[in-house]
Design a protein around this motif. Structure first.
Motif, PDB file in Angstrom:
ATOM      1  N   THR A  30      35.221  20.678 -31.571  1.00 29.57           N
ATOM      2  CA  THR A  30      36.103  20.831 -30.422  1.00 29.57           C
ATOM      3  C   THR A  30      36.874  22.130 -30.593  1.00 29.57           C
ATOM      4  OG1 THR A  30      36.314  18.455 -30.023  1.00 29.57           O
ATOM      5  CG2 THR A  30      38.058  19.856 -29.161  1.00 29.57           C
ATOM      6  N   SER A  31      36.690  23.063 -29.659  1.00 30.94           N
ATOM      7  CA  SER A  31      37.304  24.388 -29.739  1.00 30.94           C
ATOM      8  C   SER A  31      38.236  24.592 -28.553  1.00 30.94           C
ATOM      9  CB  SER A  31      36.239  25.482 -29.713  1.00 30.94           C
ATOM     10  OG  SER A  31      35.341  25.352 -30.789  1.00 30.94           O
ATOM     11  N   SER A  32      39.423  25.130 -28.811  1.00 32.80           N
ATOM     12  CA  SER A  32      40.414  25.317 -27.748  1.00 32.80           C
ATOM     13  C   SER A  32      41.077  26.677 -27.864  1.00 32.80           C
ATOM     14  CB  SER A  32      41.502  24.237 -27.818  1.00 32.80           C
ATOM     15  OG  SER A  32      40.970  22.940 -27.722  1.00 32.80           O
ATOM     16  N   VAL A  33      41.326  27.300 -26.716  1.00 36.08           N
ATOM     17  CA  VAL A  33      42.280  28.402 -26.636  1.00 36.08           C
ATOM     18  C   VAL A  33      43.610  27.787 -26.220  1.00 36.08           C
ATOM     19  CG1 VAL A  33      42.882  30.584 -25.538  1.00 36.08           C
ATOM     20  CG2 VAL A  33      40.477  30.055 -26.019  1.00 36.08           C
ATOM     21  N   LEU A  34      44.658  28.076 -26.962  1.00 35.53           N
ATOM     22  CA  LEU A  34      45.979  27.478 -26.754  1.00 35.53           C
ATOM     23  C   LEU A  34      46.842  28.391 -25.891  1.00 35.53           C
ATOM     24  CD1 LEU A  34      46.591  26.413 -30.460  1.00 35.53           C
ATOM     25  CD2 LEU A  34      45.632  25.012 -28.610  1.00 35.53           C
ATOM     26  N   HIS A  35      47.661  27.762 -25.048  1.00 38.16           N
ATOM     27  CA  HIS A  35      48.493  28.516 -24.112  1.00 38.16           C
ATOM     28  C   HIS A  35      49.905  27.952 -24.053  1.00 38.16           C
ATOM     29  CE1 HIS A  35      44.354  29.108 -22.693  1.00 38.16           C
ATOM     30  NE2 HIS A  35      44.770  30.160 -22.025  1.00 38.16           N
ATOM     31  N   ASP A  36      50.855  28.800 -23.705  1.00 37.23           N
ATOM     32  CA  ASP A  36      52.086  28.364 -23.076  1.00 37.23           C
ATOM     33  C   ASP A  36      52.135  29.046 -21.717  1.00 37.23           C
ATOM     34  OD1 ASP A  36      53.000  30.962 -23.527  1.00 37.23           O
ATOM     35  OD2 ASP A  36      54.345  30.396 -25.169  1.00 37.23           O
ATOM     36  N   ARG A  37      53.243  28.953 -21.020  1.00 34.00           N
ATOM     37  CA  ARG A  37      53.275  29.500 -19.659  1.00 34.00           C
ATOM     38  C   ARG A  37      53.115  31.022 -19.630  1.00 34.00           C
ATOM     39  NH1 ARG A  37      54.956  26.406 -15.264  1.00 34.00           N
ATOM     40  NH2 ARG A  37      55.773  24.324 -15.683  1.00 34.00           N
ATOM     41  N   THR A  38      53.323  31.698 -20.779  1.00 30.56           N
ATOM     42  CA  THR A  38      53.180  33.153 -20.814  1.00 30.56           C
ATOM     43  C   THR A  38      51.731  33.590 -20.949  1.00 30.56           C
ATOM     44  OG1 THR A  38      53.393  33.369 -23.235  1.00 30.56           O
ATOM     45  CG2 THR A  38      55.436  33.288 -21.940  1.00 30.56           C
ATOM     46  N   GLY A  39      50.826  32.675 -21.325  1.00 24.85           N
ATOM     47  CA  GLY A  39      49.430  33.034 -21.518  1.00 24.85           C
ATOM     48  C   GLY A  39      48.905  32.509 -22.838  1.00 24.85           C
ATOM     49  N   PRO A  40      47.736  33.004 -23.288  1.00 21.13           N
ATOM     50  CA  PRO A  40      47.163  32.542 -24.547  1.00 21.13           C
ATOM     51  C   PRO A  40      48.062  32.857 -25.740  1.00 21.13           C
ATOM     52  CG  PRO A  40      45.509  33.698 -23.230  1.00 21.13           C
ATOM     53  CD  PRO A  40      46.832  33.944 -22.577  1.00 21.13           C
ATOM     54  N   ILE A  41      48.202  31.875 -26.638  1.00 25.83           N
ATOM     55  CA  ILE A  41      49.036  32.063 -27.829  1.00 25.83           C
ATOM     56  C   ILE A  41      48.264  31.803 -29.118  1.00 25.83           C
ATOM     57  CG2 ILE A  41      51.201  31.547 -26.659  1.00 25.83           C
ATOM     58  CD1 ILE A  41      51.039  28.705 -27.929  1.00 25.83           C
ATOM     59  N   GLY A  42      46.966  31.462 -29.023  1.00 28.81           N
ATOM     60  CA  GLY A  42      46.192  31.216 -30.231  1.00 28.81           C
ATOM     61  C   GLY A  42      44.972  30.375 -29.944  1.00 28.81           C
ATOM     62  N   THR A  43      44.377  29.860 -31.004  1.00 27.42           N
ATOM     63  CA  THR A  43      43.187  29.027 -30.893  1.00 27.42           C
ATOM     64  C   THR A  43      43.296  27.852 -31.863  1.00 27.42           C
ATOM     65  OG1 THR A  43      41.951  30.220 -32.606  1.00 27.42           O
ATOM     66  CG2 THR A  43      41.732  31.028 -30.343  1.00 27.42           C
ATOM     67  N   SER A  44      42.512  26.810 -31.591  1.00 25.77           N
ATOM     68  CA  SER A  44      42.395  25.713 -32.548  1.00 25.77           C
ATOM     69  C   SER A  44      40.962  25.218 -32.549  1.00 25.77           C
ATOM     70  CB  SER A  44      43.354  24.559 -32.218  1.00 25.77           C
ATOM     71  OG  SER A  44      42.933  23.872 -31.057  1.00 25.77           O
ATOM     72  N   SER A  45      40.545  24.619 -33.663  1.00 26.97           N
ATOM     73  CA  SER A  45      39.209  24.053 -33.774  1.00 26.97           C
ATOM     74  C   SER A  45      39.272  22.797 -34.622  1.00 26.97           C
ATOM     75  CB  SER A  45      38.225  25.055 -34.378  1.00 26.97           C
ATOM     76  OG  SER A  45      38.643  25.455 -35.667  1.00 26.97           O
ATOM     77  N   GLN A  46      38.384  21.843 -34.291  1.00 31.39           N
ATOM     78  CA  GLN A  46      38.328  20.554 -34.981  1.00 31.39           C
ATOM     79  C   GLN A  46      36.868  20.230 -35.288  1.00 31.39           C
ATOM     80  OE1 GLN A  46      40.606  19.322 -31.408  1.00 31.39           O
ATOM     81  NE2 GLN A  46      41.420  17.705 -32.719  1.00 31.39           N
ATOM     82  N   SER A  47      36.583  19.945 -36.543  1.00 28.29           N
ATOM     83  CA  SER A  47      35.240  19.544 -36.962  1.00 28.29           C
ATOM     84  C   SER A  47      35.091  18.039 -36.769  1.00 28.29           C
ATOM     85  CB  SER A  47      35.007  19.919 -38.428  1.00 28.29           C
ATOM     86  OG  SER A  47      33.708  19.564 -38.835  1.00 28.29           O
ATOM     87  N   LEU A  48      34.009  17.627 -36.094  1.00 24.38           N
ATOM     88  CA  LEU A  48      33.833  16.224 -35.708  1.00 24.38           C
ATOM     89  C   LEU A  48      32.699  15.578 -36.502  1.00 24.38           C
ATOM     90  CD1 LEU A  48      33.769  16.686 -31.814  1.00 24.38           C
ATOM     91  CD2 LEU A  48      35.775  16.635 -33.341  1.00 24.38           C
ATOM     92  N   THR A  49      32.889  14.305 -36.825  1.00 25.77           N
ATOM     93  CA  THR A  49      31.792  13.480 -37.294  1.00 25.77           C
ATOM     94  C   THR A  49      31.358  12.595 -36.124  1.00 25.77           C
ATOM     95  OG1 THR A  49      31.119  11.706 -38.816  1.00 25.77           O
ATOM     96  CG2 THR A  49      33.467  11.903 -38.384  1.00 25.77           C
TER      97      THR A  49
END
Length: 256
Positions: free
Chosen positions: A233-252
């Protein structure tokens, strides 16, 4: 009621709001991830006054934890004047449940260099309200407000906020509060019905390029299943100002 209530200097009692989605008798790990960031920042502020900022959060989820008391320990693995690597451990009954390694960096004025190729998403007011309890049980899922724009199975943008404080009676930064919501990404745009296929994550890694602002956390998320029981599961993270980073989760990935 908060997600956690302090019971000592380093111990916290999880409340019903931490109830899990895969198993309502255990904690949804999301609030615990925020608690560890809070502990890292509290330790930092007790040791130094220069306000190193969180750059990377790398969590390994070692197992499940009941909705009960947990204890948190923090140690500096790599001390430095401008860069630190800090480890925090959340444990229950003497058993480590989550390990966090966080890079802390010296803040600098780089506003003239600011920019990103990451695409922004529409704000929360432009997403439709969605009730996640139609898919997931548990106290944590019931505690959040979600606005979502589905695109396809395993693909959506959404915004999440919660009125529930992370730690009762404690000042908690927006970074820690945001970290306490990141693990929700894996369940907000499912690729398969969780009643037929289990797909819990065993880790979460977030990279932040800005300190989050405001109560809403935005996600632009994609879920991928491989052919041999693993997923991402891959995400680009945001607040109201725009992108602030990314996150990723390894799944079984575990078909029923």
């Amino acid at each position: 009621m908060a997600y956690f209530e302090p019971t000592g200097d380093h111990t916290f009692r999880a409340t019903e709001h931490t109830g899990g989605a895969w198993d309502t008798g255990t904690q949804h790990i999301a609030p615990a991830l925020g608690l560890l960031v809070h502990a890292v920042e509290a330790d930092r502020d007790a040791r130094r006054e220069d306000g190193l900022v969180v750059s990377r959060l790398s969590y390994d989820i070692l197992g499940t934890v009941p909705v009960a008391e947990v204890d948190v320990a923090v140690e500096v693995l790599r001390a430095g004047r401008t860069i630190e690597l800090v480890q925090a451990t959340l444990a229950h009954g003497g058993r480590a449940v989550v390990l966090l390694r966080a890079w802390l960096l010296q803040p600098r004025d780089t506003a003239p260099l600011q920019g990103s190729a990451l695409e922004p998403v529409a704000g929360p007011d432009e997403h439709e309200p969605w009730d996640p309890t139609t898919v997931w049980p548990g106290g944590f899922i019931a505690s959040v407000e979600v606005r979502r724009r589905p695109i396809a199975p395993g693909r959506a943008s959404f915004w999440v906020r919660t009125p529930v404080p992370l730690v009762a009676g404690r000042d908690v930064s927006r970074t820690a509060a945001t970290a306490g919501l990141l693990d929700i990404a894996n369940g907000m745009t499912v690729r398969a019905d969780p009643r037929a296929v289990a797909f819990p994550n065993v880790d979460l890694t977030a990279h932040l390029v800005a300190e989050p602002q405001g109560e809403w956390v935005g996600f632009d998320t994609s879920v991928t299943f491989g052919a041999t029981g693993t997923g991402l599961t891959s995400s680009v993270l945001h607040d109201r100002t725009g992108p602030i980073g990314t996150s990723s989760q390894s799944l079984t990935v575990r078909p029923g």
